[in-house]
Design an enzyme around this catalytic site. Structure first.
Site, PDB file in Angstrom:
ATOM      1  N   LYS A  53       0.907  -1.063  -0.017  1.00 46.24           N
ATOM      2  CA  LYS A  53      -0.045   0.001  -0.138  1.00 46.24           C
ATOM      3  C   LYS A  53       0.793   1.327   0.124  1.00 46.24           C
ATOM      4  O   LYS A  53       0.247   2.405  -0.388  1.00 46.24           O
ATOM      5  CB  LYS A  53      -1.017  -0.056   1.198  1.00 46.24           C
ATOM      6  CG  LYS A  53      -1.859  -1.079   1.232  1.00 46.24           C
ATOM      7  CD  LYS A  53      -3.224  -0.741   0.266  1.00 46.24           C
ATOM      8  CE  LYS A  53      -4.327  -1.752   0.375  1.00 46.24           C
ATOM      9  NZ  LYS A  53      -5.629  -1.364  -0.092  1.00 46.24           N
ATOM     10  N   SER A  78      -9.185  -0.120   6.987  1.00 46.30           N
ATOM     11  CA  SER A  78      -9.022  -1.019   8.179  1.00 46.30           C
ATOM     12  C   SER A  78      -7.608  -1.373   8.385  1.00 46.30           C
ATOM     13  O   SER A  78      -7.200  -1.900   9.455  1.00 46.30           O
ATOM     14  CB  SER A  78      -9.455  -2.297   7.743  1.00 46.30           C
ATOM     15  OG  SER A  78      -8.939  -3.138   6.772  1.00 46.30           O
ATOM     16  N   GLU A 204      -9.366 -14.198  -4.063  1.00 43.32           N
ATOM     17  CA  GLU A 204     -10.138 -13.580  -2.800  1.00 43.32           C
ATOM     18  C   GLU A 204     -10.566 -14.666  -1.865  1.00 43.32           C
ATOM     19  O   GLU A 204     -10.423 -15.867  -2.055  1.00 43.32           O
ATOM     20  CB  GLU A 204     -11.503 -13.152  -3.406  1.00 43.32           C
ATOM     21  CG  GLU A 204     -11.472 -12.023  -4.497  1.00 43.32           C
ATOM     22  CD  GLU A 204     -13.152 -11.642  -4.851  1.00 43.32           C
ATOM     23  OE1 GLU A 204     -13.405 -10.529  -4.629  1.00 43.32           O
ATOM     24  OE2 GLU A 204     -13.627 -12.466  -5.331  1.00 43.32           O
ATOM     25  N   GLY A 208     -15.630 -13.391   1.186  1.00 40.98           N
ATOM     26  CA  GLY A 208     -15.500 -12.107   0.435  1.00 40.98           C
ATOM     27  C   GLY A 208     -15.325 -12.101  -0.838  1.00 40.98           C
ATOM     28  O   GLY A 208     -14.444 -11.588  -1.391  1.00 40.98           O
ATOM     29  N   ASP A 210     -16.561 -10.976  -3.488  1.00 42.53           N
ATOM     30  CA  ASP A 210     -17.276  -9.948  -4.415  1.00 42.53           C
ATOM     31  C   ASP A 210     -16.817  -9.786  -5.921  1.00 42.53           C
ATOM     32  O   ASP A 210     -17.581  -9.379  -6.749  1.00 42.53           O
ATOM     33  CB  ASP A 210     -16.998  -8.358  -3.688  1.00 42.53           C
ATOM     34  CG  ASP A 210     -15.718  -8.171  -3.210  1.00 42.53           C
ATOM     35  OD1 ASP A 210     -15.215  -8.814  -2.424  1.00 42.53           O
ATOM     36  OD2 ASP A 210     -15.293  -6.969  -3.637  1.00 42.53           O
ATOM     37  N   SER A 303       1.411  -9.955  -0.372  1.00 43.77           N
ATOM     38  CA  SER A 303       1.029  -8.379  -0.367  1.00 43.77           C
ATOM     39  C   SER A 303       1.374  -7.699   0.811  1.00 43.77           C
ATOM     40  O   SER A 303       1.449  -6.607   0.865  1.00 43.77           O
ATOM     41  CB  SER A 303      -0.486  -8.224  -0.633  1.00 43.77           C
ATOM     42  OG  SER A 303      -1.225  -8.903   0.111  1.00 43.77           O
TER      43      SER A 303
END
Lengths: 317, 317
Positions: A53, A78, A204, A208, A210, A303
């Site tokens: 990030k 979060s 995923e 979750g 999505d 990650s």
């Protein structure tokens, strides 16, 4: 919807050079034997602030207009994007307000404050973070830097894959964790630009899924408050930009359950000596569980590594 | 007593090239701030088999006469040397028998067997490992490769410091974990050769301070069955060679308690995302606790990362 072009990732790489780490690619005979392929793990747990990030945040902060830099920025996250934006802002002297759920892991909360950001806590059962963030931003004249659905963020996240392709490409397969889809978006545009025949798979958590649902439906689908150990991938839905990029560049999105994530983390900790958080192990878990069966040279994005050791002690046993 | 000359470490480095990893040097702003010095951590947890021991084992196996290579070797070790010798032998097709205590960590036992070695377990309350090892070696015509007190082992262990000096030297201080003294011996001869003014400090667990006592007494002193979380440094006494090298090249040996080791491990896991075992964190713990107060550029050896996650879960909480 205008997608992020590959050249923007190249520019982002120049922009973050010397600020973000060029993280190592890990290879392991043990993992290769288990996966029956040649794996190259891009270890973003060793990135500054403990996750990829920091790349997107640094790229975004570097492009803020002078007036915004003086006034300050805000985000809701979060955890990993919060730390990343806080650290990127601290490095550039930009004030940062971070809106975090009051059940965020202690280590992420402390780290975010440690980078000099102002943290505003909220109760996730009562408040939607986007609404609260927008309200505070308006009251205080702050600019929102969203966690994934922004071209500067996506371009920054793509620099991880770009480094990997430069250091050890070409790859036949690229497997990447998928939360909000920023890392997957950046990774996929880079990989398809540098290896048009390479297959890009997003992963995923099962609870979750999505992105998988949205890609199947051909439109954005929301999942309600997904419960998974992969706390960085509890996003309820793809963003507009990241969904469009997934439609264009991602061949497939698959899922893994929490047990597989724990198993993959255990291998990374015990055999590779690297502390990886469950979200960070999504792609490797899919390979080890046979949810993806890649051959040849495989880039696996790992990650992040921001895990609360006290809670990890629970699932490690 | 003939000490290991620096040139033997250089030859060992050529001998193990392409077999052992050239491990990374880790730097961290957080650690530098806590230590008030510029630390360079040589991360031997990323060495093959999870510790520096693979260097000495590979250097020793490479120099075995052909007849010995056919017949096989034997060693006694609580863990890291066992895995290292097993893996070095597997790579060269040399049969290996490892004598291990029946309370050795599960992960070390499994790894040793995984490298194709024959493991003989014994009860450490009832049997001295040296005696049992010598007996089996004689019965089966095996050559003993001791865990530390051998010039080929010491020269091999010195290659870790040699790499660090080549990659980031010169250093003003060198701080190194001390169990049997093989790593400390090799590290100190390299450091005094390349930086005669540099200060070399060894670090033992408080409960197993056989080197400190021996150096104070001017002769080898034994401590009885030391109880410490640093299971790689439970050696009861220095070896003849490693003691002589400590007298010649080491400026000081200090100690840290188990609580400090847990604290240092926690920092390395949580902030640096590296799984380091308590023994591996001895040198860093001494710096963080102020048992050593180095200035300038400091090389800190981090010797290994082989920790049983189930037991680590206990002390991480």
């Amino acid at each position: 919807m205008e997608l992020v072009p590959f050249d923007d990732v190249r520019l982002a790489a120049r922009r973050i050079e010397g600020k973000a780490h060029r993280t190592p690619l890990l290879t392991s005979r043990t993992l290769d034997r288990l996966a029956r392929a040649r794996l190259y793990l891009k270890m973003e747990c060793f990135q500054r602030t403990g996750s990829f990030k920091f790349r997107g945040a640094t790229n975004a902060v570097a492009q803020l207009p002078e007036a915004v830099r003086r006034q300050g920025v805000l985000t809701f996250s979060s955890g990993n994007h919060a730390q990343a934006l806080a650290a990127a802002c601290q490095a550039e002297g930009v004030p940062a307000v971070i809106v975090m759920p009051n059940d965020a892991p202690r280590v992420k909360l402390e780290a975010t404050r440690g980078y000099g950001a102002e943290v505003v806590l909220f109760d996730p059962d009562e408040t939607r973070r986007e609404a609260l963030g927008a309200q505070i931003a308006e009251e205080r004249g702050l600019t929102v830097v969203p966690p994934f659905d922004h071209p500067h963020i996506v371009a920054g996240q793509g620099t991880a894959a770009l480094e990997a392709w430069e250091d050890a490409g070409p790859f036949d397969w690229v497997v990447v964790p998928c939360g909000g889809g920023g890392l997957m978006g950046g990774t996929s545009v880079v990989s398809k630009a540098l290896g048009p025949g390479c297959r890009v798979v997003g992963v995923e958590p099962e609870a979750g899924d999505d992105f998988r649902r949205s890609l199947e439906a051909g439109q954005i689908v929301r999942v309600h408050n997904p419960q998974t150990i992969a706390d960085g991938a509890r996003t309820p839905s793809p963003g507009n930009l990241t969904f469009a990029m997934a439609q264009e560049y991602v061949d497939e999105v698959t899922t893994v359950d929490d047990g597989s994530l724990v198993g993959a983390c255990r291998l990374l900790w015990e055999r590779c000596k690297c502390v990886v958080e469950p979200t960070g192990a999504l792609a490797l878990a899919a390979v080890l569980e046979g949810r993806v069966r890649p051959g040849g040279r495989v880039l696996v994005l790992v990650s992040g590594g921001n895990v609360d050791l006290a809670s990890a002690a629970g699932w490690l046993q």
